[in-house]
Design an enzyme around this catalytic site. Structure first.
Site, PDB file in Angstrom:
ATOM      1  N   SER A  34       0.840  -1.195   0.000  1.00 13.21           N
ATOM      2  CA  SER A  34       0.000   0.000   0.000  1.00 13.21           C
ATOM      3  C   SER A  34       0.877   1.248   0.000  1.00 13.21           C
ATOM      4  CB  SER A  34      -0.868  -0.044   1.262  1.00 13.21           C
ATOM      5  OG  SER A  34      -1.301   1.238   1.622  1.00 13.21           O
ATOM      6  N   TYR A  70      -4.061  -0.904   9.790  1.00 15.71           N
ATOM      7  CA  TYR A  70      -3.895  -1.151   8.348  1.00 15.71           C
ATOM      8  C   TYR A  70      -2.464  -0.793   7.945  1.00 15.71           C
ATOM      9  CZ  TYR A  70      -4.581  -0.889   3.294  1.00 15.71           C
ATOM     10  OH  TYR A  70      -4.466  -1.072   1.927  1.00 15.71           O
TER      11      TYR A  70
END
Ligand code: NAP
Length: 251
Positions: free
Chosen positions: A159, A172
């Site tokens: 990410s 996350y």
């Protein structure tokens, strides 16, 4: 050199012919589109997900094209799977295919966008489990099948928040740092083998996860999953033989 190769890469219509590829999170977003496209490029895909109905829909979307090989469904909920679940998956993959050429990790959850001070510890654990621990255990479970491939390739999806911590991205963000570390460790451990182990950061992509992360943004400018597949296909294709321990931005 590797970047240059990827930049110039255009996949041809049978780029993944004769490959068997296990794709996690194949019921939605990037994983779903990647599974359908990989099947169109000749791969036998094992579509993983936790929702039987959604898996069947993807299965049907693949077999509607008579040129595609029939996919195989692997149902496994990362939240509830036990070591027995992984063992039996590993055994059935070994019995059905023996060899797996590729493993692509797309499954993931966002968790909460809140401060560390307020982050719910139970949710923290769930995000770390689904995004990091479960992909680790699955990779371990599929190693015997991957090792039987001549040119195995493992891809982790990271990410934009996997290298620099970002406020309010909590578990996350931490799980994605871990994902890159996991990818690098595995790549190093397998240096003297034919394994490729790499990471892809998809960038901003129009999926349900992105909508949950940025509910108010203008979605018209976001890339569709279809538009960011090239690095995934490249790293599954033999064109990328020898490329390992990299992290690519898909945009
Ligand atoms: N979209 C972006 O902008 C973006 C940006 C950077 C990184 N990423 C990463 O890209 C990957 C794919 O994201 P996406 O945007 O395509 O997300 P998505 O549309 O929300 O899809 C996530 C997939 O993960 C599956 N999943 C969730 N929890 C699971 C569980 N407990 N067990 C098994 N499967 C589970 C979902 O299953 P269900 O269909 O059952 O929900 C779905 O198939 C993720 O790793 C994400 O972190 C995405």
């Amino acid at each position: 050199m590797a970047n240059e190769k990827l930049k110039n890469y255009k996949y041809d219509k049978d780029a993944l012919k004769n490959k068997t590829i296990f794709i996690t999170g194949a019921t939605d977003g990037i994983g779903r589109v990647l599974a359908i496209q990989s099947a169109k490029l000749g791969a036998k895909v094992v579509i993983h997900g936790r929702n039987k109905k959604k898996l069947e829909v993807v299965y049907d979307e693949i077999i509607v094209d008579p040129k595609c090989r029939k996919p195989v469904i692997a149902m496994l909920d990362y939240e509830t799977a036990t070591s027995e679940t992984y063992s039996s998956l590993s055994e059935s993959i070994m019995n059905d295919f023996k060899c797996i050429d590729g493993l692509i990790h797309c499954a993931g959850i966002l968790g909460d966008r809140s401060s560390i001070e307020q982050y719910d510890p139970g949710l923290w654990q769930k995000v770390m489990h689904v995004n990091l621990t479960a992909p680790f255990v699955l990779t371990q479970a599929l190693m015997p099948s991957l090792k039987l491939s001549k040119h195995p390739s493992v891809i982790f999806t990271s990410s934009g928040v996997s290298q620099i911590g970002k406020a309010f991205w909590g578990a996350y963000c931490v799980s994605k740092f871990g994902t890159e570390a996991l990818s690098q460790i595995l790549a190093q451990e397998l240096t003297h083998t034919s394994f490729r182990v790499n990471c892809i950061n998809p960038g901003a992509v129009k999926t349900k996860m992105r909508l949950a992360a940025y509910p108010a943004e203008n979605r018209d400018k976001l890339k569709l999953p279809e538009e960011i597949l090239s690095p995934y296909i490249f790293l599954m294709d033999d064109e990328s033989l020898g490329i390992t321990n990299k992290c690519y931005d898909a945009q």
